[in-house]
Scaffold this motif. Structure first.
Motif, PDB file in Angstrom:
ATOM      1  N   THR A 324      41.844  48.488  47.949  1.00 41.00           N
ATOM      2  CA  THR A 324      42.263  47.685  46.797  1.00 41.00           C
ATOM      3  C   THR A 324      41.479  46.372  46.743  1.00 41.00           C
ATOM      4  OG1 THR A 324      44.476  48.659  46.865  1.00 41.00           O
ATOM      5  CG2 THR A 324      44.241  46.571  45.683  1.00 41.00           C
ATOM      6  N   MET A 325      41.194  45.792  47.904  1.00 43.12           N
ATOM      7  CA  MET A 325      40.401  44.565  47.938  1.00 43.12           C
ATOM      8  C   MET A 325      38.997  44.796  47.399  1.00 43.12           C
ATOM      9  SD  MET A 325      41.648  43.096  51.645  1.00 43.12           S
ATOM     10  CE  MET A 325      40.447  41.781  51.729  1.00 43.12           C
ATOM     11  N   TYR A 326      38.420  45.962  47.681  1.00 45.68           N
ATOM     12  CA  TYR A 326      37.068  46.260  47.194  1.00 45.68           C
ATOM     13  C   TYR A 326      37.060  46.371  45.666  1.00 45.68           C
ATOM     14  CZ  TYR A 326      36.700  47.788  52.112  1.00 45.68           C
ATOM     15  OH  TYR A 326      36.758  47.877  53.477  1.00 45.68           O
ATOM     16  N   VAL A 327      38.071  47.044  45.134  1.00 45.52           N
ATOM     17  CA  VAL A 327      38.157  47.194  43.677  1.00 45.52           C
ATOM     18  C   VAL A 327      38.392  45.832  43.032  1.00 45.52           C
ATOM     19  CG1 VAL A 327      39.329  48.366  41.775  1.00 45.52           C
ATOM     20  CG2 VAL A 327      39.072  49.530  43.978  1.00 45.52           C
ATOM     21  N   THR A 328      39.231  45.028  43.645  1.00 42.44           N
ATOM     22  CA  THR A 328      39.492  43.682  43.138  1.00 42.44           C
ATOM     23  C   THR A 328      38.212  42.859  43.090  1.00 42.44           C
ATOM     24  OG1 THR A 328      41.755  43.728  44.002  1.00 42.44           O
ATOM     25  CG2 THR A 328      40.793  41.554  43.569  1.00 42.44           C
ATOM     26  N   ASP A 329      37.396  42.968  44.134  1.00 44.68           N
ATOM     27  CA  ASP A 329      36.119  42.240  44.180  1.00 44.68           C
ATOM     28  C   ASP A 329      35.233  42.632  43.010  1.00 44.68           C
ATOM     29  OD1 ASP A 329      33.132  42.157  45.031  1.00 44.68           O
ATOM     30  OD2 ASP A 329      34.117  40.769  46.408  1.00 44.68           O
ATOM     31  N   ARG A 330      35.128  43.937  42.731  1.00 41.18           N
ATOM     32  CA  ARG A 330      34.290  44.397  41.616  1.00 41.18           C
ATOM     33  C   ARG A 330      34.827  43.890  40.275  1.00 41.18           C
ATOM     34  NH1 ARG A 330      33.668  49.070  45.128  1.00 41.18           N
ATOM     35  NH2 ARG A 330      35.512  50.141  44.336  1.00 41.18           N
ATOM     36  N   ASN A 331      36.154  43.913  40.153  1.00 39.43           N
ATOM     37  CA  ASN A 331      36.778  43.457  38.914  1.00 39.43           C
ATOM     38  C   ASN A 331      36.510  41.971  38.682  1.00 39.43           C
ATOM     39  OD1 ASN A 331      38.346  44.671  36.818  1.00 39.43           O
ATOM     40  ND2 ASN A 331      40.108  43.459  37.444  1.00 39.43           N
ATOM     41  N   ASP A 332      36.665  41.182  39.736  1.00 32.57           N
ATOM     42  CA  ASP A 332      36.460  39.733  39.616  1.00 32.57           C
ATOM     43  C   ASP A 332      34.996  39.394  39.365  1.00 32.57           C
ATOM     44  OD1 ASP A 332      39.152  39.613  40.115  1.00 32.57           O
ATOM     45  OD2 ASP A 332      38.967  38.840  42.159  1.00 32.57           O
ATOM     46  N   LEU A 333      34.090  40.145  39.979  1.00 35.24           N
ATOM     47  CA  LEU A 333      32.664  39.961  39.714  1.00 35.24           C
ATOM     48  C   LEU A 333      32.357  40.231  38.246  1.00 35.24           C
ATOM     49  CD1 LEU A 333      29.580  39.845  40.220  1.00 35.24           C
ATOM     50  CD2 LEU A 333      29.720  42.179  41.041  1.00 35.24           C
ATOM     51  N   PHE A 334      32.909  41.294  37.710  1.00 37.61           N
ATOM     52  CA  PHE A 334      32.679  41.621  36.304  1.00 37.61           C
ATOM     53  C   PHE A 334      33.129  40.465  35.411  1.00 37.61           C
ATOM     54  CE2 PHE A 334      33.872  43.517  32.216  1.00 37.61           C
ATOM     55  CZ  PHE A 334      32.750  44.264  31.925  1.00 37.61           C
ATOM     56  N   GLY A 335      34.294  39.883  35.741  1.00 30.69           N
ATOM     57  CA  GLY A 335      34.796  38.783  34.933  1.00 30.69           C
ATOM     58  C   GLY A 335      33.948  37.533  35.049  1.00 30.69           C
ATOM     59  N   LYS A 336      33.681  37.103  36.258  1.00 34.37           N
ATOM     60  CA  LYS A 336      32.965  35.836  36.461  1.00 34.37           C
ATOM     61  C   LYS A 336      31.486  35.958  36.155  1.00 34.37           C
ATOM     62  CE  LYS A 336      32.292  32.190  39.917  1.00 34.37           C
ATOM     63  NZ  LYS A 336      32.609  31.756  41.296  1.00 34.37           N
ATOM     64  N   GLY A 337      30.841  37.008  36.682  1.00 35.40           N
ATOM     65  CA  GLY A 337      29.393  37.112  36.579  1.00 35.40           C
ATOM     66  C   GLY A 337      28.882  37.577  35.235  1.00 35.40           C
ATOM     67  N   LEU A 338      29.603  38.501  34.583  1.00 35.50           N
ATOM     68  CA  LEU A 338      29.104  39.096  33.349  1.00 35.50           C
ATOM     69  C   LEU A 338      29.827  38.592  32.104  1.00 35.50           C
ATOM     70  CD1 LEU A 338      28.621  42.778  34.590  1.00 35.50           C
ATOM     71  CD2 LEU A 338      27.009  40.876  34.640  1.00 35.50           C
ATOM     72  N   LEU A 339      31.117  38.241  32.247  1.00 37.58           N
ATOM     73  CA  LEU A 339      31.881  37.739  31.101  1.00 37.58           C
ATOM     74  C   LEU A 339      32.069  36.226  31.153  1.00 37.58           C
ATOM     75  CD1 LEU A 339      34.710  40.415  30.768  1.00 37.58           C
ATOM     76  CD2 LEU A 339      32.707  40.145  29.300  1.00 37.58           C
ATOM     77  N   GLY A 340      31.845  35.624  32.312  1.00 35.99           N
ATOM     78  CA  GLY A 340      31.997  34.180  32.418  1.00 35.99           C
ATOM     79  C   GLY A 340      33.422  33.705  32.219  1.00 35.99           C
ATOM     80  N   VAL A 341      34.405  34.474  32.715  1.00 34.57           N
ATOM     81  CA  VAL A 341      35.807  34.065  32.608  1.00 34.57           C
ATOM     82  C   VAL A 341      36.503  34.274  33.953  1.00 34.57           C
ATOM     83  CG1 VAL A 341      36.051  34.446  30.129  1.00 34.57           C
ATOM     84  CG2 VAL A 341      36.445  36.345  31.702  1.00 34.57           C
TER      85      VAL A 341
END
Length: 773
Positions: A324-341
């Motif tokens: 679950t931590m790995y999936v959370t990391d990918r999700n947060d990366l998508f938000g911060k790195g690609l969406l800037g939120v």
């Protein structure tokens, strides 16, 4: 005396407001020094106040909402208050009837908002802004970053002979509004250094400097831009920011922190930038290359992007907790790195400031939750632990063919962690409080509606998510990457908070320019090199960094860009500059990471004692002289000289590095074996040339600082050389030269070598040397 009835407080406050509005110093005029604008904007004037002072209790998070009042939505703010049905938080046009204004302007601590216990307080200007906004109709606007950008017309400016391209119209308009004017263009030497560091991460060579200085043609600058964009070093320079964003490292992290072989993915990133893969493909391959029709091995390798996260190898772990931590990391990366939120704020509850619900977080989570992985796959040790399933193997045949850009040096087995989904869909649930073993409502893949609803025609997998990301109606994707590139070349983004375009993020300094660039980027098929060239050929970029007292007082942070950028270069490029200018640089692109000089005992003092990275075994020969980006990053003990210069330890997605200035950085430049060895090597090469001392020192200065020294500078450095030559003893000469592995030429005067080495070290230690200006 007991508290006055609620309705009576409202009447009294309204009467006070009426009396104040009739005085000569009435609030409504806003003619004072506070500078309240004639037309108050919700997005740029009011929302930041509400976000900072009100939304923690009256925002999107239903669990923390007080009095049932939500102030970030018009329909909630306009309706009757739940606790007082005859009152309304906002009455458009009538601040005297609006509870928001009455409460924030009341001196009575029993009704004052924010409550005194919160330690939050509105300034007089903020109160006046809200009052005027209510008077003008209390009109709400969707948050600027969640509205698809439209391409504005170029602004009208007075100094029409200054702009080189469209960027300059937007920059100059703001300057003229504030009574400023741009600096003159930087001199050719400083401009070339700036450009070379920005496009290649390296100082310009003497040949490049001499050619540019001699070229008197009107397009001389554009020619050197094109030359640098074609250099293989361009891909390495551009890749560094992406490695921070993608949290690339050479170890798994956590306690054992074993070795991993993700470096072929890094080779691919460099390759992608050099061949100018357009941003839409560059990101889509990394998100979903494995799901594309007739997917190739190159597309599969690109998905290593989402397997760069930390992975545990510790026995006794709970599999589902870490998965679950790995999936959370990918999700947060998508938000911060690609969406800037800051999507991660909705991991445990509804976002307190942005319109992202707890449920929407897990709908997005569902896209990344189907990967064929486990929490802990194996214990640390053999080569099979270098990459975790799902993985791909890179054969010698691959390197001869489709993966020719991978710098595979030996015949050992080479494996890389990549993406790969299960044959059946894993169910996704909202996790109560974000806890892995507290599943709630089942959810299907989806995206935050406030950004852009997920198109039903898109497949509900990572490929569909990539299509959603590059939908022309998505308001964030283009803006966010344009802003990140702007940050790379100007030191700060148009939106200073590059990872937060939400309610708590900074407002854009030039919103019209950001939108123009974002739309133009999309209109030209997400062409990165074209965007880079637009930025570095602008008159804005070419300005001198000289600052006058007047400009410093008017715009100390250079937000209006009335002067050129000036700041220290990144940690990896400090090393690159030293190696390149001395002639030591090994220009090999790609391949495994290397272990250069490092103080003894660091790894051994922070290790479980298992695996390849339990002890630091320094590399030798040409591996010592690779570019800084190839230095092996062990997450639990990152390279010390890099860390001192603010490099990322790659634990999490990082879109903006800190810029600090500490005594430790000066100590690195004075004592790092790489700097000292480079000084010795450059001094030896100069001594073997048939030239005078002044010429040798002048050449060293040019190679390191990238400009010709002044007469005074040459005099000072020559006097220092003469002084050292006289005072050096045989013992101090031996001690000075005993650094680094590169051999000393046989026929060189060692006393002169040590003296000139100290001069070169001094030049390396000039503040200007490692500063882009």
């Amino acid at each position: 005396m007991g508290k006055l009835p609620y309705y009576l407080l409202a009447v009294i406050a309204g009467f006070v407001w009426y009396i104040q509005s009739c005085t000569t110093n009435r609030v409504a005029d806003h003619t004072g020094p506070e500078g309240v604008p004639d037309l108050v904007s919700y997005n740029f004037d009011i929302r930041p106040i509400l976000s900072d002072k009100c939304l923690a209790c009256h925002g999107p998070d239903a669990n923390k909402r007080e009095a049932g009042l939500r102030l970030d939505m018009a329909e909630s703010a306009y309706k009757a208050l739940a606790e007082h049905p005859t009152a309304h938080a906002l009455v458009p046009g009538k601040p005297e009837l609006s509870e928001v204004f009455l409460r924030i302007s009341s001196p009575d601590t029993s009704v004052m908002m924010p409550p005194p216990a919160s330690n939050l307080k509105l300034s007089a200007r903020e109160i006046k802004l809200i009052e005027k906004w209510i008077k003008q109709g209390a009109t709400y606007e969707k948050h600027w970053a969640f509205v698809a950008p439209k391409k504005p017309a170029l602004p009208t400016i007075e100094q029409t002979d200054w702009p080189k391209n469209e960027i300059d119209y937007f920059i100059l308009q703001k300057q003229e509004q504030k009574g400023l004017s741009p600096n003159d263009e930087a001199d050719k030497e400083r401009l070339l250094k700036r450009l070379s560091l920005d496009l290649n991460g390296l100082p310009p060579s003497l040949q490049l400097m001499d050619g540019f200085l001699a070229d008197k043609s009107p397009n001389a600058y554009e020619k050197v831009v094109d030359q640098l964009l074609k250099s293989p070093a361009y891909g390495e320079k551009m890749a560094l920011h992406w490695l921070d964003l993608a949290r690339y490292a050479d170890s798994h992290g956590y306690q054992d922190d074993g070795y991993r072989t993700q470096w072929p993915w890094r080779d691919w990133v460099i390759h992608a930038f050099n061949k100018n893969m357009h941003y839409s493909d560059f990101v889509s391959w990394q998100l979903a290359g494995d799901l594309m029709p007739e997917s190739t091995k190159e597309q599969l390798l690109a998905t290593g992007f989402n397997r760069n996260h930390k992975i545990t190898e510790e026995g006794g772990t709970i599999q589902e907790e870490y998965r679950t931590m790995y999936v959370t990391d990918r999700n947060d990366l998508f938000g911060k790195g690609l969406l800037g939120v800051t999507l991660e704020c909705a991991h445990c509850h509804d976002h307190k400031y942005d319109p992202f619900s707890h449920k929407e977080y897990y709908q997005l989570f569902a896209f990344f939750n189907n990967v064929k992985e486990v929490g802990m796959e194996s214990v640390i040790g053999g080569p099979d632990t270098y990459a975790k399933k799902p993985l791909m193997e890179i054969s010698d045949e691959d390197v001869k063919g489709i993966l020719s850009f991978v710098n595979k040096r030996d015949t050992n087995r080479l494996i890389v962690s990549v993406m790969g989904d299960l044959d059946t869909t894993r169910k996704t649930f909202v996790l109560k409080r974000g806890v892995y073993d507290a599943p709630g409502e089942e959810v299907q893949p989806g995206t935050p509606k406030a950004i852009l609803p997920f198109d039903s025609s898109y497949p509900k997998n990572r490929l569909g998510l990539a299509k959603w990301l590059f939908d022309k109606k998505n308001p964030l994707t283009a803006r966010v990457y344009v802003n990140q590139l702007w940050q790379e070349f100007f030191g700060k983004g148009i939106v200073k908070t590059a990872g937060d375009f939400g309610m708590q993020g900074d407002l854009p300094s030039h919103p019209a320019l950001l939108d123009w660039l974002a739309v133009d980027f999309m209109e030209h098929n997400w062409d990165i090199k074209r965007l880079v060239k637009q930025m570095v050929t602008s008159a804005t970029y070419r300005q001198s960094a000289v600052i006058t007292p007047e400009k410093l007082a008017a715009d100390p942070d250079n937000i209006l860009l009335a002067r050129g950028p000036r700041y220290r270069i990144d940690a990896e490029f400090v090393k690159d500059l030293v190696l390149s200018s001395s002639g030591l640089l090994n220009p090999t692109i790609g391949g495994p990471s290397v272990k250069p000089y490092q103080p003894a005992g660091l790894w051994e003092g922070a290790t479980s004692g298992r695996g390849l990275l339990s002890a630091y075994n320094q590399d030798h020969g040409s591996s010592l002289y690779r570019r800084g980006m190839y230095t092996l990053i062990k997450r639990t003990v990152p390279p010390p000289s890099m860390a001192i210069f603010d490099a990322s330890n790659r634990d999490l997605c990082e879109v903006k590095r800190l810029k600090t200035n500490t005594p430790l950085q000066a100590l690195v430049m004075m004592n790092d074996p790489t700097v000292l060895e480079a000084s010795r090597v450059l001094a030896a090469r100069l001594l073997q040339e048939n030239s005078g001392v002044n010429d040798k020192i002048s050449k060293a200065f040019r190679m390191i600082v990238s400009r010709k020294p002044s007469e005074k500078e040459t005099e000072l450095l020559t006097a220092y050389y003469d002084k050292e030559l006289k005072k050096l003893t045989p013992m101090s000469v031996t001690r000075s030269l005993a650094v680094g592995e590169c051999p000393i030429p046989a026929r060189v005067d060692k006393t002169k070598l040590a003296a000139l080495m100290r001069v070169v070290t001094t030049i390396y230690n000039l503040e200007e040397t490692i500063t882009k200006s």
